[in-house]
Design a protein around this motif. Structure first.
Motif, PDB file in Angstrom:
ATOM      1  N   ARG A 164       0.833  -1.217   0.000  1.00 47.31           N
ATOM      2  CA  ARG A 164       0.000   0.000   0.000  1.00 47.31           C
ATOM      3  C   ARG A 164       0.859   1.255   0.000  1.00 47.31           C
ATOM      4  O   ARG A 164       0.538   2.239  -0.673  1.00 47.31           O
ATOM      5  CB  ARG A 164      -0.938   0.007   1.207  1.00 47.31           C
ATOM      6  CG  ARG A 164      -2.161  -0.860   1.006  1.00 47.31           C
ATOM      7  CD  ARG A 164      -3.076  -0.723   2.179  1.00 47.31           C
ATOM      8  NE  ARG A 164      -2.435  -1.371   3.316  1.00 47.31           N
ATOM      9  CZ  ARG A 164      -3.049  -2.062   4.257  1.00 47.31           C
ATOM     10  NH1 ARG A 164      -4.336  -2.165   4.258  1.00 47.31           N
ATOM     11  NH2 ARG A 164      -2.393  -2.627   5.230  1.00 47.31           N
ATOM     12  N   LEU A 165       1.958   1.232   0.757  1.00 49.41           N
ATOM     13  CA  LEU A 165       2.855   2.384   0.798  1.00 49.41           C
ATOM     14  C   LEU A 165       3.492   2.633  -0.571  1.00 49.41           C
ATOM     15  O   LEU A 165       3.544   3.765  -1.048  1.00 49.41           O
ATOM     16  CB  LEU A 165       3.945   2.175   1.854  1.00 49.41           C
ATOM     17  CG  LEU A 165       4.952   3.306   2.018  1.00 49.41           C
ATOM     18  CD1 LEU A 165       4.253   4.576   2.496  1.00 49.41           C
ATOM     19  CD2 LEU A 165       6.039   2.897   3.008  1.00 49.41           C
ATOM     20  N   ALA A 166       3.953   1.571  -1.224  1.00 50.78           N
ATOM     21  CA  ALA A 166       4.558   1.714  -2.549  1.00 50.78           C
ATOM     22  C   ALA A 166       3.531   2.247  -3.550  1.00 50.78           C
ATOM     23  O   ALA A 166       3.845   3.119  -4.370  1.00 50.78           O
ATOM     24  CB  ALA A 166       5.105   0.360  -3.022  1.00 50.78           C
ATOM     25  N   THR A 167       2.299   1.743  -3.454  1.00 50.95           N
ATOM     26  CA  THR A 167       1.246   2.230  -4.352  1.00 50.95           C
ATOM     27  C   THR A 167       0.961   3.704  -4.101  1.00 50.95           C
ATOM     28  O   THR A 167       0.809   4.481  -5.052  1.00 50.95           O
ATOM     29  CB  THR A 167      -0.040   1.399  -4.154  1.00 50.95           C
ATOM     30  OG1 THR A 167       0.270   0.028  -4.383  1.00 50.95           O
ATOM     31  CG2 THR A 167      -1.133   1.823  -5.109  1.00 50.95           C
ATOM     32  N   ALA A 168       0.897   4.103  -2.849  1.00 47.40           N
ATOM     33  CA  ALA A 168       0.627   5.505  -2.515  1.00 47.40           C
ATOM     34  C   ALA A 168       1.742   6.412  -3.035  1.00 47.40           C
ATOM     35  O   ALA A 168       1.470   7.492  -3.574  1.00 47.40           O
ATOM     36  CB  ALA A 168       0.474   5.666  -1.009  1.00 47.40           C
ATOM     37  N   ARG A 169       2.985   5.987  -2.897  1.00 48.95           N
ATOM     38  CA  ARG A 169       4.106   6.793  -3.401  1.00 48.95           C
ATOM     39  C   ARG A 169       4.061   6.914  -4.924  1.00 48.95           C
ATOM     40  O   ARG A 169       4.324   7.979  -5.481  1.00 48.95           O
ATOM     41  CB  ARG A 169       5.436   6.187  -2.956  1.00 48.95           C
ATOM     42  CG  ARG A 169       5.709   6.424  -1.494  1.00 48.95           C
ATOM     43  CD  ARG A 169       7.050   5.882  -1.089  1.00 48.95           C
ATOM     44  NE  ARG A 169       7.307   6.195   0.309  1.00 48.95           N
ATOM     45  CZ  ARG A 169       8.207   5.598   1.039  1.00 48.95           C
ATOM     46  NH1 ARG A 169       8.971   4.656   0.520  1.00 48.95           N
ATOM     47  NH2 ARG A 169       8.376   5.929   2.296  1.00 48.95           N
TER      48      ARG A 169
END
Length: 105
Positions: free
Chosen positions: A77-82
């Motif tokens: 989720r963090l990678a997608t948000a970035r």
């Protein structure tokens, strides 16, 4: 070699006297009390604990896998948000350039 109060994985102890297997729980009048009943009880408790070790190990491994899966989900989720943030920043820059070009003409 089972006595009253202990159970196994296949036959857990039940508190309801009607549901107990009579062969598993002999009455106290039928069997004489052993001289070293404390040692026998300790040995049976140890045997029960030894039987429960694989179950506890499986629970610990499952908990560890769940934590690992949750950690991977958070990282994804963090990678997608970035990635989405970078995409939005690029779109914002394109919009600014387009506005600047329109104003210059």
């Amino acid at each position: 070699m089972n006595t009253t109060g202990t159970g196994t994985i296949d036959r857990p102890v039940t508190r309801d006297p009607k549901k107990q297997d009579p062969t598993m729980n002999p009455s106290f009048t039928d069997t004489p009390a052993p001289v070293n009943s404390g040692a026998l009880e300790a040995r049976q408790n140890r045997n029960l604990a030894m039987q429960l070790i694989p179950e506890a190990l499986a629970r610990a491994q499952m908990r560890e896998r769940l934590q690992e899966a949750e950690s991977e989900r958070r990282a994804y989720r963090l990678a997608t948000a970035r990635r989405m943030q970078r995409r939005a920043e690029r779109a914002s820059l394109r919009a600014r350039r387009a506005l600047a070009m329109a104003v210059m003409q």
